[in-house]
Design a protein around this motif. Structure first.
Motif, PDB file in Angstrom:
ATOM      1  N   LEU A 102      -7.278  -4.636 -11.738  1.00 34.30           N
ATOM      2  CA  LEU A 102      -7.354  -5.083 -10.344  1.00 34.30           C
ATOM      3  C   LEU A 102      -6.248  -6.073 -10.035  1.00 34.30           C
ATOM      4  O   LEU A 102      -5.671  -6.053  -8.935  1.00 34.30           O
ATOM      5  N   ALA A 103      -5.927  -6.941 -10.972  1.00 37.11           N
ATOM      6  CA  ALA A 103      -4.827  -7.884 -10.766  1.00 37.11           C
ATOM      7  C   ALA A 103      -3.507  -7.139 -10.592  1.00 37.11           C
ATOM      8  O   ALA A 103      -2.670  -7.520  -9.756  1.00 37.11           O
ATOM      9  N   SER A 104      -3.316  -6.072 -11.356  1.00 40.65           N
ATOM     10  CA  SER A 104      -2.072  -5.307 -11.226  1.00 40.65           C
ATOM     11  C   SER A 104      -1.993  -4.586  -9.890  1.00 40.65           C
ATOM     12  O   SER A 104      -0.898  -4.267  -9.410  1.00 40.65           O
ATOM     13  N   TYR A 105      -3.155  -4.327  -9.269  1.00 44.16           N
ATOM     14  CA  TYR A 105      -3.180  -3.727  -7.933  1.00 44.16           C
ATOM     15  C   TYR A 105      -3.064  -4.778  -6.826  1.00 44.16           C
ATOM     16  O   TYR A 105      -3.141  -4.437  -5.644  1.00 44.16           O
ATOM     17  N   ASP A 437      -7.962  23.265  -2.055  1.00 43.54           N
ATOM     18  CA  ASP A 437      -8.925  22.213  -1.696  1.00 43.54           C
ATOM     19  C   ASP A 437      -8.143  20.981  -1.224  1.00 43.54           C
ATOM     20  O   ASP A 437      -7.283  20.458  -1.943  1.00 43.54           O
ATOM     21  N   ALA A 438      -8.454  20.498  -0.020  1.00 46.83           N
ATOM     22  CA  ALA A 438      -7.721  19.354   0.530  1.00 46.83           C
ATOM     23  C   ALA A 438      -7.869  18.111  -0.343  1.00 46.83           C
ATOM     24  O   ALA A 438      -6.944  17.299  -0.452  1.00 46.83           O
ATOM     25  N   ARG A 439      -9.026  17.965  -0.999  1.00 47.03           N
ATOM     26  CA  ARG A 439      -9.222  16.801  -1.871  1.00 47.03           C
ATOM     27  C   ARG A 439      -8.241  16.824  -3.036  1.00 47.03           C
ATOM     28  O   ARG A 439      -7.765  15.776  -3.488  1.00 47.03           O
ATOM     29  N   VAL A 440      -7.930  18.019  -3.522  1.00 45.70           N
ATOM     30  CA  VAL A 440      -7.004  18.141  -4.642  1.00 45.70           C
ATOM     31  C   VAL A 440      -5.621  17.677  -4.234  1.00 45.70           C
ATOM     32  O   VAL A 440      -4.964  16.892  -4.942  1.00 45.70           O
ATOM     33  N   VAL A 441      -5.152  18.126  -3.098  1.00 37.31           N
ATOM     34  CA  VAL A 441      -3.814  17.746  -2.631  1.00 37.31           C
ATOM     35  C   VAL A 441      -3.728  16.241  -2.425  1.00 37.31           C
ATOM     36  O   VAL A 441      -2.764  15.584  -2.854  1.00 37.31           O
ATOM     37  N   GLU A 442      -4.735  15.681  -1.782  1.00 40.42           N
ATOM     38  CA  GLU A 442      -4.729  14.241  -1.522  1.00 40.42           C
ATOM     39  C   GLU A 442      -4.718  13.446  -2.828  1.00 40.42           C
ATOM     40  O   GLU A 442      -3.969  12.470  -2.978  1.00 40.42           O
ATOM     41  N   GLN A 443      -5.533  13.861  -3.810  1.00 41.62           N
ATOM     42  CA  GLN A 443      -5.589  13.123  -5.070  1.00 41.62           C
ATOM     43  C   GLN A 443      -4.310  13.291  -5.880  1.00 41.62           C
ATOM     44  O   GLN A 443      -3.861  12.348  -6.540  1.00 41.62           O
ATOM     45  N   LEU A 444      -3.718  14.459  -5.854  1.00 40.29           N
ATOM     46  CA  LEU A 444      -2.448  14.653  -6.545  1.00 40.29           C
ATOM     47  C   LEU A 444      -1.384  13.712  -5.999  1.00 40.29           C
ATOM     48  O   LEU A 444      -0.620  13.103  -6.761  1.00 40.29           O
ATOM     49  N   ARG A 445      -1.345  13.585  -4.703  1.00 43.51           N
ATOM     50  CA  ARG A 445      -0.348  12.679  -4.115  1.00 43.51           C
ATOM     51  C   ARG A 445      -0.651  11.230  -4.469  1.00 43.51           C
ATOM     52  O   ARG A 445       0.257  10.426  -4.704  1.00 43.51           O
ATOM     53  N   ARG A 446      -1.912  10.881  -4.520  1.00 39.72           N
ATOM     54  CA  ARG A 446      -2.276   9.508  -4.877  1.00 39.72           C
ATOM     55  C   ARG A 446      -1.881   9.211  -6.323  1.00 39.72           C
ATOM     56  O   ARG A 446      -1.333   8.139  -6.607  1.00 39.72           O
ATOM     57  N   LEU A 447      -2.152  10.127  -7.221  1.00 31.26           N
ATOM     58  CA  LEU A 447      -1.793   9.912  -8.618  1.00 31.26           C
ATOM     59  C   LEU A 447      -0.284   9.813  -8.799  1.00 31.26           C
ATOM     60  O   LEU A 447       0.205   9.027  -9.623  1.00 31.26           O
ATOM     61  N   ALA A 449       1.791   8.569  -6.778  1.00 37.13           N
ATOM     62  CA  ALA A 449       2.305   7.311  -6.242  1.00 37.13           C
ATOM     63  C   ALA A 449       1.725   6.077  -6.916  1.00 37.13           C
ATOM     64  O   ALA A 449       2.168   4.960  -6.653  1.00 37.13           O
ATOM     65  N   ASP A 450       0.745   6.249  -7.792  1.00 37.49           N
ATOM     66  CA  ASP A 450       0.047   5.104  -8.385  1.00 37.49           C
ATOM     67  C   ASP A 450       0.841   4.571  -9.580  1.00 37.49           C
ATOM     68  O   ASP A 450       0.999   5.266 -10.588  1.00 37.49           O
ATOM     69  N   ALA A 455       2.392   8.233 -17.473  1.00 34.39           N
ATOM     70  CA  ALA A 455       3.569   9.056 -17.190  1.00 34.39           C
ATOM     71  C   ALA A 455       3.276  10.544 -17.368  1.00 34.39           C
ATOM     72  O   ALA A 455       3.771  11.374 -16.594  1.00 34.39           O
ATOM     73  N   GLU A 456       2.461  10.893 -18.385  1.00 39.40           N
ATOM     74  CA  GLU A 456       2.166  12.316 -18.625  1.00 39.40           C
ATOM     75  C   GLU A 456       1.418  12.931 -17.449  1.00 39.40           C
ATOM     76  O   GLU A 456       1.652  14.080 -17.085  1.00 39.40           O
ATOM     77  N   VAL A 457       0.500  12.146 -16.855  1.00 36.81           N
ATOM     78  CA  VAL A 457      -0.236  12.638 -15.694  1.00 36.81           C
ATOM     79  C   VAL A 457       0.711  12.829 -14.519  1.00 36.81           C
ATOM     80  O   VAL A 457       0.668  13.857 -13.821  1.00 36.81           O
ATOM     81  N   GLN A 458       1.575  11.859 -14.283  1.00 36.74           N
ATOM     82  CA  GLN A 458       2.495  11.968 -13.152  1.00 36.74           C
ATOM     83  C   GLN A 458       3.475  13.118 -13.326  1.00 36.74           C
ATOM     84  O   GLN A 458       3.835  13.781 -12.352  1.00 36.74           O
ATOM     85  N   THR A 459       3.893  13.370 -14.563  1.00 32.36           N
ATOM     86  CA  THR A 459       4.766  14.524 -14.808  1.00 32.36           C
ATOM     87  C   THR A 459       4.053  15.823 -14.455  1.00 32.36           C
ATOM     88  O   THR A 459       4.627  16.720 -13.812  1.00 32.36           O
ATOM     89  N   ALA A 460       2.778  15.926 -14.863  1.00 32.93           N
ATOM     90  CA  ALA A 460       2.003  17.126 -14.533  1.00 32.93           C
ATOM     91  C   ALA A 460       1.805  17.254 -13.032  1.00 32.93           C
ATOM     92  O   ALA A 460       1.888  18.357 -12.471  1.00 32.93           O
ATOM     93  N   VAL A 461       1.540  16.137 -12.363  1.00 31.88           N
ATOM     94  CA  VAL A 461       1.341  16.166 -10.917  1.00 31.88           C
ATOM     95  C   VAL A 461       2.606  16.635 -10.216  1.00 31.88           C
ATOM     96  O   VAL A 461       2.569  17.491  -9.323  1.00 31.88           O
ATOM     97  N   ARG A 462       3.736  16.090 -10.622  1.00 35.01           N
ATOM     98  CA  ARG A 462       4.990  16.431  -9.938  1.00 35.01           C
ATOM     99  C   ARG A 462       5.396  17.875 -10.157  1.00 35.01           C
ATOM    100  O   ARG A 462       6.133  18.457  -9.359  1.00 35.01           O
ATOM    101  N   SER A 463       4.899  18.467 -11.250  1.00 36.52           N
ATOM    102  CA  SER A 463       5.173  19.886 -11.465  1.00 36.52           C
ATOM    103  C   SER A 463       4.414  20.757 -10.470  1.00 36.52           C
ATOM    104  O   SER A 463       4.748  21.935 -10.299  1.00 36.52           O
ATOM    105  N   ARG A 464       3.385  20.173  -9.829  1.00 35.62           N
ATOM    106  CA  ARG A 464       2.584  20.919  -8.847  1.00 35.62           C
ATOM    107  C   ARG A 464       2.968  20.608  -7.412  1.00 35.62           C
ATOM    108  O   ARG A 464       2.659  21.380  -6.501  1.00 35.62           O
TER     109      ARG A 464
END
Length: 472
Positions: A102-105, A437-447, A449-450, A455-464
């Protein structure tokens, strides 16, 4: 610490305790007070069976942000009288880790709580490690005096301080304090740093383990002495045996594996299995039939480490045995068997769930094997394990296996996996979840940008994420 009590998987509390993505999704649609009560229950009563390998802190921190949750309950927990009476790190560790995220956020209240607890709390070292990653230099320097005041200036206190500096997970605060303009601070920390380094060197010199020139019998004796004082040493002893044993010692080692003391028998079995000795499999089978519980465990573990074709062939014959060796044979086939072994692996998987439940340790390997072999008939069992297990790591393995065996996974469980507490599970979901699913798109974009996301998650997200992804 007592084993955590896990609520049923169909309840909001049970979902949050397990760290499932559905926990977040349900909490965001539940009454806010109910969701915060369940969230606080999880953070203040760590639900993990093994806090060293299971993740929850980022998962809970993100939910605090989504719910705009207050930190009053965490504050009361940290600064209660119980903090003095119950000093186990497990009581406060999860709460401190959540505050760190939470402090990092940017949650200033979380940062202030960490600073206060580092100054006066029992588990101050954990709080200091969290601050080392998030606080500025000024905030850390302000903690130097209260932290050092914990250690008396006598010989015992200085020794405790040296141990604290030596064992610190994050060295940044101590390095800052070693350069503090106040001589009373800097001199003590520098002396503690030097004492810690000297202590490491002394501990290496004081080793009472094997020495050059030891005989095979001396290694066996060392392993047995370990058992007698409560330390299991047959694994390092087997490595030592590799260094000291020659071809002429094989008869002695084989005899030890057949009828030696517990320490000698465990060591010899491990050594013979690792060297693919032709008698190893027969000796392992005999040890399982006649040995003590410790010897049986060592024999089974030695068997599972074997990589030979002969070991896999023997596993096919042992897989239906109703004992520890049969279970080990199923795990070996899950790891190293071929398509022809699918039925045996599936039978072992079903039997483990029926006999030991969805948290059985043997399931980790069997679940991986079901995915590796692409056993489509295993999907119903894998879905059951996914939903019911209290282990977030096992659930992640089930998700990976379902991605390989269940055609409904991308539109089903993969969606909730995007909110899972384990980054490896989120990575699987990012690669497989259907973007219709709209929830999927929204969560992918959130991940994507977070900054706290792996890094491995963001790499997978950006591939989509691309020009063809639907708009939110």
């Amino acid at each position: 610490m007592f084993e955590p009590v896990i609520a049923p998987s169909g309840t909001l509390l049970g979902l949050l305790q397990r760290g499932r993505g559905d926990g977040t999704l349900h909490a965001l649609t539940a009454p806010r007070a109910e969701a915060l009560a369940a969230l606080n229950h999880c953070v203040l009563r760590d639900p993990r069976h093994d806090w060293q390998v299971e993740n929850r802190s980022l998962y809970y921190a993100r939910l605090y942000l989504d719910l705009s949750g207050e930190l009053d309950d965490i504050e009361a927990h940290l600064f209660s009288a119980e903090d003095v009476l119950e000093t186990d790190d497990c009581r406060t560790g999860l709460a401190l880790a959540v505050l760190g995220h939470l402090a990092s956020y940017g949650r200033r209240d979380a940062l202030e709580l960490l600073r206060r607890y580092a100054a006066v709390g029992t588990n101050w070292a954990w709080a200091l490690d969290e601050l080392a990653l998030r606080d500025d230099d000024a905030g850390l320097r302000a903690l130097a005096a209260p932290v050092l005041a914990r250690f008396p200036s006598d010989a015992e206190g200085e020794a405790e301080l040296a141990a604290a500096v030596r064992d610190a997970f994050e060295p940044r605060p101590w390095r800052l304090w070693a350069e503090d303009p106040r001589d009373s601070i800097a001199a003590r920390v520098r002396a503690a740093q030097e004492a810690g380094c000297f202590d490491r060197w002394q501990r290496q010199l004081r080793s009472n383990g094997p020495r050059p020139g030891w005989s095979v019998q001396a290694v066996f004796d060392w392993a047995q002495q370990g058992i007698e004082r409560g330390a299991v040493l047959h694994v390092p002893a087997a490595r030592c045996l590799t260094a000291v044993a020659g071809p002429e010692d094989r008869p002695e080692i084989v005899e030890a594996a057949r009828s030696g003391s517990e320490g000698a028998r465990c060591t010899a079995l491990r050594y013979l299995a690792d060297s693919n000795d032709p008698d190893a499999l027969g000796l392992i089978e005999g040890a399982v039939s006649t040995g003590s519980a410790l010897v049986v465990d060592a024999a089974v573990d030695a068997f599972e480490r074997m990589r030979s074709v002969a070991a896999v062939d023997r596993a096919r014959g042992w897989a239906r045995r109703p004992d520890a060796l049969g279970a080990a044979a199923g795990r070996m086939l899950a790891c190293r068997g071929g398509a022809q072994d699918s039925d045996l692996v599936l039978a072992a998987l079903r039997e483990a769930v029926r006999g030991e439940g969805p948290d059985a340790p043997t399931l980790w390997t069997l679940v991986d094997g079901a995915g590796r072999l692409g056993i489509a008939c295993a999907a119903p069992v894998l879905r059951h394990i996914y939903r019911e297990t209290a282990s977030s790591h096992l659930r992640g393995r089930a998700a990976r296996a379902l991605a390989a065996t269940d055609p409904s996974f991308p539109a089903g469980l993969a969606v909730e996996c995007l909110w899972d507490c384990e980054e490896s599970t989120r990575e699987i979901a990012a690669r497989h979840a259907e973007t219709g699913d709209a929830r999927v798109v929204e969560q992918l974009r959130r991940l994507a940008a977070d900054p706290a996301e792996e890094a491995e998650v963001q790499t997978a997200v950006r591939s989509r994420i691309g020009p063809d992804m639907p708009a939110v």
